[in-house]
Design a protein around this motif. Structure first.
Motif, short mmCIF file in Angstrom:
data_model
loop_
_atom_site.label_atom_id
_atom_site.label_comp_id
_atom_site.label_asym_id
_atom_site.label_seq_id
_atom_site.Cartn_x
_atom_site.Cartn_y
_atom_site.Cartn_z
N UNK A 65 57.89 37.92 47.95
CA UNK A 65 57.10 39.16 47.83
C UNK A 65 55.97 39.02 46.70
N UNK A 66 54.97 39.15 47.43
CA UNK A 66 53.69 39.26 46.36
C UNK A 66 52.98 40.63 46.11
N UNK A 67 53.18 41.11 44.99
CA UNK A 67 52.46 42.24 45.06
C UNK A 67 51.55 42.30 43.49
N UNK A 68 50.22 42.65 43.65
CA UNK A 68 49.55 42.54 42.68
C UNK A 68 49.13 43.95 41.91
N UNK A 69 49.47 43.99 40.85
CA UNK A 69 49.05 45.36 40.22
C UNK A 69 48.11 44.81 38.96
N UNK A 70 47.82 45.71 38.21
CA UNK A 70 46.63 45.47 37.55
C UNK A 70 46.98 44.63 36.37
N UNK A 71 48.25 44.64 35.93
CA UNK A 71 48.82 43.78 34.86
C UNK A 71 48.67 42.32 35.32
N UNK A 328 50.80 51.19 22.42
CA UNK A 328 49.84 50.39 21.72
C UNK A 328 50.42 48.80 21.17
N UNK A 329 51.72 48.73 21.10
CA UNK A 329 52.20 47.58 21.06
C UNK A 329 52.12 46.60 22.10
N UNK A 330 52.04 47.18 23.39
CA UNK A 330 51.64 46.41 24.50
C UNK A 330 50.30 46.06 24.43
N UNK A 331 49.29 47.15 24.42
CA UNK A 331 48.07 46.82 24.31
C UNK A 331 47.72 45.72 23.38
N UNK A 332 48.21 45.62 22.03
CA UNK A 332 48.09 44.57 21.06
C UNK A 332 48.47 43.24 21.73
N UNK A 486 40.05 46.81 30.78
CA UNK A 486 41.19 45.98 30.90
C UNK A 486 42.52 46.43 30.25
N UNK A 487 42.81 46.75 29.02
CA UNK A 487 44.11 46.88 28.75
C UNK A 487 44.53 48.29 29.20
N UNK A 488 43.82 49.29 29.17
CA UNK A 488 44.14 50.80 29.40
C UNK A 488 44.93 50.51 31.13
N UNK A 489 44.01 50.12 32.01
CA UNK A 489 44.64 50.21 33.16
C UNK A 489 46.07 49.27 33.27
#
Lengths: 690, 481
Positions: A65-71, A328-332, A486-489
């Motif tokens: 399975x391939x699935x593309x999300x924003x990440x 915020x940690x993830x964003x960093x 980029x980061x927020x989505x």
């Protein structure tokens, strides 16, 4: 998905073409990577609407399975862009190298695996691509085929395989507990199993952590980087390490989180995050310290990569530690992943460009190269500033975010241990600045040590380096925009509080507080640099500090030895028992044979002997008896004859004979009868003993 | 059809003997034709495999004191298909491999005899037929093992023969006991033996007998001797098919003669599980220490058969699926590896791994096949063996035996440790630079493409949708539970 398959097909094509024309091959590879980049970018409409899905449910009976999300999309785009730049660059440097075709073929194979990691929807597909990436990139690591390269490659390969198996075990546990391998928040299903979620997390950490160079598992990096081509280092540092980090994000920020925002299970996530945060801190500190002690440029960059991966892991850990508010940690960390991809790739390429000409990687033998490489020097300065987090460069923004997340963690949990973490973070930033200063000064500044005339940089190199520098600067000057776009989505994909995610866009990194924070770091760095310069960096860490020397090697050697010798022992024992049992059995058989040979013949002989003896005796007896009888008969005959003779001359006899004649008995028969009767009488009389 | 698939190889073997005085080419045509028609014949039974129906014996009965009759259910067809395919590949490969050897007609004839008896084992509907063909196979295989007729082959052959005879006697004991206790020797799903001490003795006698053939731990000792001694195509058969016959026997005994409950009552599954674990670890540990390539492969076969035994000992559907699938994938990958080893010996005469530096450049196709097959061995997706390992591991988790996963993982890692150095040696640590020039393999074409085909199939099935080996195996496994 086409993006993943295209490099595979392209690689095979490349291999075929490469046998005939090098130019065509290079051109094809570059075009391919560019097409892939465009394709990845073209996913944007689909991704912004939701997710793009491709699946082949019957593949291997498990479904692919391939699935593309924003990440995944963001990672895929940026990675393929860097890949494109590196491929473009390698068309020049790899032109006359040996085994160039193999290089391009496996470069494309690896790209396919790496992109696959970012674009898959479940852990099985992810694992497939991850393993493919490991195996294919192995060939790139040992490109030079020297003995050291093979030795380093061996560590790389086996650690990769080991990591893969850890992943596999984690997947098995996951499948068994939850019945699915989809990458969704799934802690609810796992939490019921007690400590199982910790085991799974640990196994996942081993699997991805090896690739992401987490601290006790980083040992392959310096060795592999030292021997492999710098281009591969660039790719590896920019993309493959990130695949590991990506996996960690997927596990710690997604899989091991509960569905519900206010579930008490966030505590487990928090605990795991706490562990990962400290591993991250340890990684960054170790990497930075080791980077300072090295004098080989490639090794410094390798340890620097380790250190930077530590930052990223700290971010991931902090995100998990903060739980629902961890955006915020993830964003960093994700921001830092992208930034690091650019500046580290750029640095490796630049060092590679220099290495190609000078053929030296040691500080002592480099120096004064800014004259030959002016653009490179400037670009390197930009990248160096970025990595050490000088404001205005992209590293500043991401490091500030990471710092924020740690500070928030302190505020949130009020734990003093994290306070130490924050201090170490600041110190490490300083150390980073220190080793970058040292590298820049010893490579580009100072007197030029060799008299050889160097070929200057090519236009292609200038172009590529400038692109990198530009991107770094863009990211640095407009961090808010990047975060917003980029980061927020990306953060919105993960199970974070929507409010916290929205808050991300409002973060302004341009404030006095953050400036002072980074200024302290830079000041520490500069101070250490000056201090160490006076000592000429003449210090070495004791050997036992190396994890490889002190822990892995003896343990592994011992285990392997014990295992092998046990195996040999058991085998020998079983052979011994089975073959050995032949001995006793044989001797039994031999004894039986002896029995047969010695005892039986003698027994048989004796029986035969006695039989013949018996026969002889019987014979003698009979003969004697017969003889005896013969004697009697003779005597009787004689007496009868004389009697009859007497009778003949006797009147009685006369009468008797007449009567006998009358009886008409033949004389002979009569004689016989009488003889027999007489003989019997004699025998009878004798026997009775008269 | 089942009868025909058994008779065809035997008939062709007789024909080869008759034609042996004639032209060499005739013998070759007969050999390839025999294996080909067998494969064809087994293929005609494929619909039955998919529907799961049992192909009944009909009138094809031989009149021994006890009747020997032929029939085929899904498991039989599945295994017969693997055997027939491996034999076809091995025979075509042999055309090149033994082209300069002696006694070629004998070799081909015996090859067909072993094929016929192997198919016979799986196509028999009773233990009598199974035993009969099992013994024929052992004797014919012995003659193939000693094909080289040198001292080494003779001593290996002697070991092979005596262990096979010992195993045969053990099976015979089991047979006698079974007949004494129940008065029947057929197969019926669910079994018909009841638990009793005597039945237990018989069961362990069966285990010994079939275990010898399968290369199970305490009686594996013939395997590392016989494999290197035999001609390479026959090593591939020995490892890919012959040892599976032992496993087949065990499956039949466990499910069609004794039944799962009796097996559990007699603690047989526990014992088998223990043996399987030791077999896996032992095989890997010893393979690691071999420098002789074929010996390394032989020990690896022991480890791999351990997986299969582990699968059948867990007595669940998923585990059975894993075991059967591993039979399939192991036949392909180990077949390919042995064919590669044979090709290396033919072209360069090198038998030891340490001598094989840079050999990848002299025989690229063969060594690429070797690489594919070794990656399969490690169990990296999407190669075949991954699926079996995945399901075996999952089955052991479901059975609550988490430690087994650890063993499987360790063994996979060890697989990597003893296969990758060969590949690395062959391609990367080249000797002199001038020998690093890529040249074509200098071997008969038949040898190359059979090797390559076997290796590609390890991967190729993954790209055929739907993935029918999985479907088929799944169906067979579901018949048992």
């Amino acid at each position: 998905l086409l993006i993943v398959l295209l490099p595979l097909i392209g690689a095979i094509l490349c291999g075929l073409i490469g046998r005939y024309s090098k130019d065509l091959r290079n051109w094809l590879a570059t075009c391919l990577t560019f097409t892939i980049f465009m394709l990845a970018a073209a996913l944007y409409p689909a991704v912004s609407r939701g997710t793009a899905v491709f699946s082949s449910p019957t593949f291997l009976g498990m479904g692919l399975n391939f699935r593309v999300d924003f990440l995944g999309f963001v990672f895929a785009v940026f990675i393929s862009f860097i890949w494109f730049l590196v491929t473009l660059y390698s068309t020049d440097t790899m032109r006359d190298e040996k085994a160039g075709t193999r290089y391009f073929v496996f470069l494309l194979f690896t790209l396919s695996g790496c992109l696959g990691v970012f674009l898959t929807a479940d852990f099985f597909s992810l694992f497939l691509c991850f393993e493919a990436m490991t195996v294919f990139s192995y060939v790139l690591v040992v490109h030079s085929q020297t003995d050291e390269a093979i030795a380093a490659g061996r560590i790389y390969l086996y650690m990769g395989i080991f990591g893969g198996l850890c992943l596999l075990s984690a997947m098995l546990l996951l499948q068994n507990t939850t019945g699915t391998l989809d990458i969704v928040p799934n802690l609810d299903a796992l939490a019921g199993m007690g400590s199982l979620s910790y085991v799974i997390a640990f196994l996942f950490f081993l699997g991805f952590g090896i690739k992401a160079a987490a601290v006790p598992l980083h040992i392959w990096i310096p060795r592999a980087y030292e021997v492999s081509p710098t281009l591969i280092n660039a790719i590896s540092s920019a993309a493959m390490l990130k695949a590991g980090a990506y996996g960690l994000i997927r596990v710690f920020n997604m899989l091991l989180t509960p569905h519900d925002g206010h579930s008490p299970l966030w505590e487990i996530t928090g605990n795991l995050g706490y562990a990962l945060l400290w591993i991250g801190i340890a990684t960054m500190a170790t990497g930075a310290v080791l980077a300072i002690t090295q004098s080989n440029v490639k090794r410094v960059l390798a340890y620097s990569s380790v250190s930077q991966m530590g930052y990223i892991m700290t971010g991931i850990g902090a995100a998990a530690y903060l739980g629902y508010e961890g955006a915020i940690g993830f964003a960093g960390s994700s921001f830092h992943i992208l930034n690091h991809a650019f500046f580290k790739a750029a640095m490796f390429l630049m060092i590679g460009a220099i290495y190609l000409r000078v053929r030296e990687a040691d500080y002592a033998k480099l120096g004064g190269l800014w004259r030959s490489f002016p653009v490179t020097a400037v670009a390197f300065m930009v990248a160096g500033a970025a990595i050490s987090g000088v404001p205005g460069f992209n590293g500043y923004a991401s490091k500030t975010l990471l710092h924020h997340s740690i500070v928030e963690a302190i505020a949130h949990h009020g734990s003093t241990s994290i306070w130490f973490a924050e201090k170490i973070f600041v110190l490490t930033s300083g150390l980073t600045f220190c080793y970058i200063l040292r590298m820049f000064s010893s490579v580009f500044m100072g007197p030029y040590s060799s008299d050889r005339k160097l070929r200057g940089e090519t236009w292609l190199e200038r172009a590529v380096f400038s692109v990198f520098a530009l991107i770094i600067l863009t990211g640095g000057i407009l961090p808010g925009k990047v975060i917003q776009l980029v980061i927020t989505p990306m953060a919105a994909i993960l199970p974070f509080d929507a409010h916290a995610v929205a808050h991300l866009a409002d973060i302004n990194v341009w404030n006095v507080h953050d400036f002072t924070g980074i200024a302290i770091s830079l000041a520490i760095g500069a101070f250490i640099f000056i201090f160490l310069s006076s000592k000429k960096f003449q210090f070495y860490l004791p050997k036992w500090l190396s994890v490889e020397q002190s822990v892995f090697r003896p343990v592994l050697t011992f285990i392997l030895f014990a295992f092998a010798s046990t195996g040999r022992l058991v085998d020998m024992a079983s052979i011994g028992i089975i073959s050995g049992s032949v001995g006793p059995l044989g001797s039994i058989a031999r004894n039986a044979g002896e029995l047969d040979e010695v005892v039986l013949p003698s027994a048989g002989g004796s029986v035969l002997n006695s039989l013949s003896l018996l026969r002889d005796k019987l014979y003698v007896f009979t003969v004697e008896k017969v003889r005896e009888m013969q004697g009697y008969v003779r005597t009787a005959e004689h007496s009868v004859f004389t009697t009859m003779m007497n009778l003949d001359y006797n009147p009685y006899g006369e009468q008797l004979y007449r009567k006998l004649t009358l009886m008409n008995v033949d004389l002979c028969i009569f004689i016989v009868i009488v003889t027999l009767v007489a003989a019997f009488c004699i025998w009878f009389v004798k026997t009775i003993g008269l | 059809m089942p009868l025909a698939s058994v008779l065809i190889p035997f008939t062709f073997a007789v024909l080869i003997v008759l034609a042996a005085r004639g032209k060499e080419s005739m013998v070759k045509i007969l050999a390839v034709g025999g294996t080909f028609f067998t494969l064809l014949c087994v293929m005609t039974m494929l619909p039955y495999l998919l529907t799961g129906r049992v192909l009944q014996p009909g009138t094809s009965t031989m009149s021994f004191p006890l009747p020997v009759s032929f029939g085929a259910d899904s498991l039989s067809i599945f295994l017969a298909l693997i055997f027939a395919f491996s034999y076809l590949m091995a025979t075509i490969y042999s055309l090149g491999y033994i082209a300069h050897s002696h006694a070629r007609s004998r070799y081909y004839a015996l090859l067909l005899v072993t094929e016929g008896s192997m198919v016979g084992v799986v196509m028999s509907t009773s233990l009598v037929g199974l035993f009969l063909f099992f013994e024929i196979m052992a004797i014919a295989a012995y003659l193939l093992v000693i094909h080289e007729e040198d001292d080494k082959a003779m001593s290996a052959g002697a070991l092979f023969l005596y262990t096979a005879i010992g195993g045969g006697l053990a099976i015979f004991f089991g047979l006698a006991v079974t007949y004494y206790l129940t008065g029947r020797l057929d197969f019926s799903p669910g079994g018909y033996m009841t638990a009793s001490p005597l039945a237990a003795y018989a069961l362990y006698a069966y285990l010994f007998g079939f275990g010898v053939k399968a290369g199970m731990f305490p009686v594996h000792i013939w395997l590392p001797e016989a494999h290197p001694a035999a001609p390479a195509p026959f090593s591939a058969i020995l490892s890919g098919c012959s040892i599976k016959v032992g496993v087949y026997g065990l499956i039949r005994i466990m499910h069609d003669v004794y039944g799962v409950d009796v097996i559990r009552a007699l603690l047989f599954d526990r014992v088998l599980l223990g043996i399987a674990i030791v077999t896996i670890l032992l095989g890997s540990a010893l393979a690691l220490q071999q420098d002789h390539l074929k010996r390394r492969l032989a020990y690896s076969s022991i480890a791999q058969i351990g997986y299969v035994l582990l699968g059948i000992s867990l007595l669940t559907e998923r585990a059975m699926f894993g075991a059967l699938f591993h039979i399939f994938s192991h036949a392909l990958m180990k077949g390919a590896l042995f064919l590669c080893a044979g090709a290396i010996i033919t072209q360069t005469g090198k038998k030891h791994i340490s001598e094989m530096k840079g050999i990848g450049y002299q025989m690229p196709v063969v060594m690429l096949s070797f690489t594919l097959a070794s990656v399969t061995m490690v169990g990296i997706p999407p190669f075949n063996a991954f699926i079996s390992k995945w399901h075996l591991a999952l089955a052991s988790l479901e059975a609550g035996q988490g430690a087994l996963v650890l063993i499987l993982m360790v063994s996979s890692l060890l697989n990597a440790l003893y296969y990758f150095p060969v590949v690395i040696n062959a391609f990367l640590s080249g000797g002199e630079p001038q020998s690093n020039k890529l040249i074509r393999d200098q071997l008969p074409a038949g040898m190359i493409w059979t090797t390559a085909l076997m290796a590609l199939l390890c991967l190729g099935f993954a790209f055929i949708q739907p993935y029918w080996p999985v479907l088929v195996t799944n169906r067979i496994a579901s018949l048992y539970f």
